[in-house]
Motif scaffolding. Sequence first.
Motif, PDB file in Angstrom:
ATOM      1  N   GLU A 215       8.358   4.243  -2.826  1.00 18.39           N
ATOM      2  CA  GLU A 215       6.769   5.066  -3.238  1.00 18.39           C
ATOM      3  C   GLU A 215       5.948   3.971  -3.584  1.00 18.39           C
ATOM      4  OE1 GLU A 215       5.714   7.389  -1.615  1.00 18.39           O
ATOM      5  OE2 GLU A 215       7.515   7.997  -0.755  1.00 18.39           O
ATOM      6  N   PRO A 216       6.234   3.393  -4.585  1.00 16.73           N
ATOM      7  CA  PRO A 216       5.169   2.334  -5.246  1.00 16.73           C
ATOM      8  C   PRO A 216       5.110   1.157  -4.381  1.00 16.73           C
ATOM      9  CG  PRO A 216       6.620   2.921  -7.101  1.00 16.73           C
ATOM     10  CD  PRO A 216       7.275   3.508  -5.675  1.00 16.73           C
ATOM     11  N   HIS A 217       6.153   0.489  -3.749  1.00 18.33           N
ATOM     12  CA  HIS A 217       6.086  -0.490  -2.764  1.00 18.33           C
ATOM     13  C   HIS A 217       5.099  -0.069  -1.605  1.00 18.33           C
ATOM     14  CE1 HIS A 217       7.393  -4.508  -2.024  1.00 18.33           C
ATOM     15  NE2 HIS A 217       7.803  -3.952  -0.561  1.00 18.33           N
ATOM     16  N   ILE A 218       5.174   1.207  -1.111  1.00 24.06           N
ATOM     17  CA  ILE A 218       4.322   1.535  -0.039  1.00 24.06           C
ATOM     18  C   ILE A 218       3.045   1.449  -0.493  1.00 24.06           C
ATOM     19  CG2 ILE A 218       3.976   3.423   1.512  1.00 24.06           C
ATOM     20  CD1 ILE A 218       6.763   4.248   1.557  1.00 24.06           C
ATOM     21  N   GLU A 219       2.663   2.123  -1.772  1.00 21.36           N
ATOM     22  CA  GLU A 219       1.225   1.777  -2.191  1.00 21.36           C
ATOM     23  C   GLU A 219       0.708   0.340  -2.242  1.00 21.36           C
ATOM     24  OE1 GLU A 219       1.267   4.205  -5.675  1.00 21.36           O
ATOM     25  OE2 GLU A 219       1.792   6.012  -4.736  1.00 21.36           O
ATOM     26  N   GLN A 220       1.693  -0.266  -2.712  1.00 19.69           N
ATOM     27  CA  GLN A 220       1.318  -1.814  -2.769  1.00 19.69           C
ATOM     28  C   GLN A 220       1.046  -2.217  -1.450  1.00 19.69           C
ATOM     29  OE1 GLN A 220       4.461  -3.805  -4.954  1.00 19.69           O
ATOM     30  NE2 GLN A 220       3.838  -2.614  -6.958  1.00 19.69           N
ATOM     31  N   LEU A 221       1.517  -2.121  -0.532  1.00 17.77           N
ATOM     32  CA  LEU A 221       1.320  -2.617   0.727  1.00 17.77           C
ATOM     33  C   LEU A 221       0.226  -2.101   1.424  1.00 17.77           C
ATOM     34  CD1 LEU A 221       5.041  -2.559   2.534  1.00 17.77           C
ATOM     35  CD2 LEU A 221       3.911  -4.657   1.929  1.00 17.77           C
ATOM     36  N   GLU A 222      -0.126  -0.688   1.202  1.00 18.68           N
ATOM     37  CA  GLU A 222      -1.357  -0.300   1.813  1.00 18.68           C
ATOM     38  C   GLU A 222      -2.471  -0.837   1.002  1.00 18.68           C
ATOM     39  OE1 GLU A 222      -0.571   4.046   0.775  1.00 18.68           O
ATOM     40  OE2 GLU A 222       0.125   4.267   2.795  1.00 18.68           O
ATOM     41  N   ALA A 223      -2.143  -1.130  -0.501  1.00 21.99           N
ATOM     42  CA  ALA A 223      -3.529  -1.833  -1.151  1.00 21.99           C
ATOM     43  C   ALA A 223      -3.808  -3.023  -0.590  1.00 21.99           C
ATOM     44  CB  ALA A 223      -3.215  -1.687  -2.699  1.00 21.99           C
ATOM     45  N   ALA A 224      -2.668  -4.012  -0.383  1.00 24.07           N
ATOM     46  CA  ALA A 224      -2.843  -5.263  -0.017  1.00 24.07           C
ATOM     47  C   ALA A 224      -3.402  -5.261   1.281  1.00 24.07           C
ATOM     48  CB  ALA A 224      -1.427  -5.845   0.039  1.00 24.07           C
ATOM     49  N   LEU A 225      -2.785  -4.626   2.387  1.00 28.29           N
ATOM     50  CA  LEU A 225      -3.324  -4.401   3.872  1.00 28.29           C
ATOM     51  C   LEU A 225      -5.031  -4.002   3.618  1.00 28.29           C
ATOM     52  CD1 LEU A 225      -2.925  -4.405   6.726  1.00 28.29           C
ATOM     53  CD2 LEU A 225      -2.270  -2.062   6.801  1.00 28.29           C
ATOM     54  N   GLY A 226      -5.329  -3.121   2.887  1.00 22.68           N
ATOM     55  CA  GLY A 226      -6.688  -2.697   2.430  1.00 22.68           C
ATOM     56  C   GLY A 226      -7.571  -3.905   2.282  1.00 22.68           C
ATOM     57  N   VAL A 228      -6.901  -7.238   2.734  1.00 17.05           N
ATOM     58  CA  VAL A 228      -6.981  -8.049   3.703  1.00 17.05           C
ATOM     59  C   VAL A 228      -7.961  -7.679   4.915  1.00 17.05           C
ATOM     60  CG1 VAL A 228      -5.793  -8.910   5.861  1.00 17.05           C
ATOM     61  CG2 VAL A 228      -4.590  -9.041   3.735  1.00 17.05           C
ATOM     62  N   GLN A 229      -8.041  -6.367   4.981  1.00 17.21           N
ATOM     63  CA  GLN A 229      -9.097  -5.736   6.155  1.00 17.21           C
ATOM     64  C   GLN A 229     -10.556  -5.988   5.416  1.00 17.21           C
ATOM     65  OE1 GLN A 229      -7.855  -1.933   6.552  1.00 17.21           O
ATOM     66  NE2 GLN A 229      -6.493  -2.318   8.063  1.00 17.21           N
ATOM     67  N   GLU A 230     -10.825  -5.842   4.088  1.00 20.21           N
ATOM     68  CA  GLU A 230     -11.905  -5.979   3.352  1.00 20.21           C
ATOM     69  C   GLU A 230     -12.254  -7.612   3.488  1.00 20.21           C
ATOM     70  OE1 GLU A 230     -14.034  -4.144   2.417  1.00 20.21           O
ATOM     71  OE2 GLU A 230     -12.898  -2.190   2.849  1.00 20.21           O
ATOM     72  N   ALA A 234     -15.529  -9.225   4.999  1.00 25.30           N
ATOM     73  CA  ALA A 234     -16.334 -10.181   4.083  1.00 25.30           C
ATOM     74  C   ALA A 234     -16.516 -11.672   4.525  1.00 25.30           C
ATOM     75  CB  ALA A 234     -15.764 -10.322   2.769  1.00 25.30           C
ATOM     76  N   LEU A 235     -15.536 -12.207   5.166  1.00 27.96           N
ATOM     77  CA  LEU A 235     -15.474 -13.321   5.891  1.00 27.96           C
ATOM     78  C   LEU A 235     -16.519 -13.295   7.200  1.00 27.96           C
ATOM     79  CD1 LEU A 235     -14.554 -16.111   6.231  1.00 27.96           C
ATOM     80  CD2 LEU A 235     -12.612 -15.402   7.390  1.00 27.96           C
ATOM     81  N   GLY A 236     -16.419 -12.140   8.002  1.00 28.10           N
ATOM     82  CA  GLY A 236     -17.508 -12.165   9.112  1.00 28.10           C
ATOM     83  C   GLY A 236     -19.085 -12.004   8.528  1.00 28.10           C
ATOM     84  N   GLN A 237     -19.082 -11.389   7.488  1.00 30.73           N
ATOM     85  CA  GLN A 237     -20.391 -11.249   6.968  1.00 30.73           C
ATOM     86  C   GLN A 237     -20.827 -12.530   6.281  1.00 30.73           C
ATOM     87  OE1 GLN A 237     -20.306  -8.087   4.126  1.00 30.73           O
ATOM     88  NE2 GLN A 237     -19.995  -6.621   5.653  1.00 30.73           N
ATOM     89  N   ARG A 238     -19.922 -13.299   5.919  1.00 29.38           N
ATOM     90  CA  ARG A 238     -20.371 -14.515   5.262  1.00 29.38           C
ATOM     91  C   ARG A 238     -20.519 -15.410   6.110  1.00 29.38           C
ATOM     92  NH1 ARG A 238     -22.719 -16.970   1.215  1.00 29.38           N
ATOM     93  NH2 ARG A 238     -21.868 -19.053   0.894  1.00 29.38           N
ATOM     94  N   ALA A 239     -19.615 -15.441   7.563  1.00 31.65           N
ATOM     95  CA  ALA A 239     -20.163 -16.395   8.526  1.00 31.65           C
ATOM     96  C   ALA A 239     -21.307 -16.301   9.217  1.00 31.65           C
ATOM     97  CB  ALA A 239     -19.054 -16.396   9.731  1.00 31.65           C
ATOM     98  N   LEU A 240     -21.789 -14.904   9.300  1.00 35.64           N
ATOM     99  CA  LEU A 240     -23.242 -14.474   9.729  1.00 35.64           C
ATOM    100  C   LEU A 240     -24.417 -15.137   9.074  1.00 35.64           C
ATOM    101  CD1 LEU A 240     -22.542 -10.993  10.895  1.00 35.64           C
ATOM    102  CD2 LEU A 240     -22.818 -12.735  12.532  1.00 35.64           C
ATOM    103  N   GLY A 241     -24.042 -14.906   7.630  1.00 34.56           N
ATOM    104  CA  GLY A 241     -24.994 -15.562   6.748  1.00 34.56           C
ATOM    105  C   GLY A 241     -25.190 -16.939   7.001  1.00 34.56           C
ATOM    106  N   ALA A 334      -4.068 -12.324   0.170  1.00 35.08           N
ATOM    107  CA  ALA A 334      -4.571 -13.013   1.386  1.00 35.08           C
ATOM    108  C   ALA A 334      -4.804 -14.449   0.756  1.00 35.08           C
ATOM    109  CB  ALA A 334      -5.590 -12.613   2.095  1.00 35.08           C
ATOM    110  N   ASP A 335      -4.224 -15.362   1.428  1.00 40.44           N
ATOM    111  CA  ASP A 335      -4.204 -16.840   0.651  1.00 40.44           C
ATOM    112  C   ASP A 335      -5.873 -17.272   0.722  1.00 40.44           C
ATOM    113  OD1 ASP A 335      -1.582 -16.866   0.489  1.00 40.44           O
ATOM    114  OD2 ASP A 335      -1.426 -17.906   2.298  1.00 40.44           O
TER     115      ASP A 335
END
Length: 547
Positions: A215-226, A228-230, A234-241, A334-335
Amino acid sequence: MAENGSRKEAQGRTQCPQCQQPFCQPRILPCLHTLCGGCLAKLEPFSALGKGHSAGTHWSVLCPVCDSEVALPAGGVEELLPDWLAEAEVLLAQVQSGGLALPCDLCREGQAEKRCQECKVNVCEFCCQAHRRQKRTAAHPLHPLQDLSLGTILPPAPCCTLHPLEALGLFCEPCTVPCCRDCAIGHHRGHDLRPAAECAGGHRESLLRALQEAEPHIEQLEAALGGVQEAGKALGQRALGLRAEVEAFIEGYVRAVLEHKAALLRDIEEETQRRQQVLALRKAQLQQQLLDLRTASGFTRDLVARGPDLHLLQAQGLALTRLKELNQGAPRAADQNNPAGIQFSPWEEAGLCQGYQMQGVLQVKAADPGKCEARGAGLQSVCQGQPASFTFFCRTASGDPVLGGQPPSVTIVHKDTDRSLHPSIQDNQDGTFHISYLAPEPGELSISVSLRGQHTPGSPFSVKVRGKSQRHPGIYHCCTFCSSGGQKEARCGCGGTMPGGYQGCGHGHKGHPGQSHWSCCGATKEKSECLGVSSSAPRNLLRTVAL
């Protein structure tokens, strides 16, 4: 919402993900995905896990659901563990939909209408009435087959293959197989045998502990996936700026500035795409990890909650192995999830474009010419006609190496003839560049090393080109005192002296190189070319050379 989720889950347990049809002879792969036996038989072997073509060679296949390489037993697909849960749910779905009629387990003549959960039998209407009339079974609740819940096992418990009339009520711990009473006094005599229900209780607790650890590992994976999505947003917004900033800066320029603008935008696009590819790859990896772990957890949860004892005993090893494999290692962030790592410096000189001095540089850990360094034997003294080389170290303002950075601009000119040499520049992919060249004639070279129009420290370098290799006219000795027999007037090309009027070198005294060397030029390498005897060398030096 909950009902829709339950329907989808039920459909996933009754329908083969490969052929999209109800399961037929379902088998469980080591990755805990279930497929029809026929679908598994059609899979092409991926690799052989063994040597030669012996009968014991194990083959592996790629799971069509998760693309994992899984090993097959020695006997192939037939030896894979059957999925009793899937078979039972398919059978229950067919009965409740009216597509299948079950015979009565007691009389074998009528059609089963209800099920006694205490006796684990399906009975027809006639046997149902007889079931209620008997004193021993009168209190047993009888449920209509249409009202049975998901996970109800309709088929009777399997019997021993060697003794068809005996139920598999025991479990052999050393052999990890269920057995009947006749097998217990035959093939399994002397083994540790316990009731299957008792063994299943212990293994059920192990599976529950594994689920809690997952269960904790699932939560960690979900947090890491979130994360990456954020980071992607942010990278797309930064590119637009950055695009807006670059376009606002170059609007006042004409022709040359437009070309510079296109170059900057192209650099932003390439860096953004590169980082998006890294984020997309990491996102896909995390999604696959999460999907695999959810699949394994769902399978194990169903096994613990609804699996019969014998099935749990046989499948618990697969479930524990898969959960342990998926629980190894924590998800990495994410690296390159920091879009601020891309900066635009509007007032930094960017070099010439169509003859105009441009400003504005996109910095992605850009190299600083003042921190870069060029060093190597090719910047000191080289020999005519022999390859020479040196290394260029590409660094940022903080001294960090720049991987895959812009190569330096290297200009080599012969001072006497104004002849230009063409160097070869090779990226070592570790923050350095290897520069090599060939000097065809003796003299002096001027080597300029610059980055984005700025010289690096020490540039331009003055390099002397010696004539073709010369042999040493002297001797390779340890010191002048030893080689001359203690003569005070004898000297050496190293320039060392000793107290007491000795004009030559001696061990541990001033000027001695600390190792054996040539008496003619002082070179320490025995296999080397002579650097030449000094024109001011006295005759007694030549005498030492002759000795």
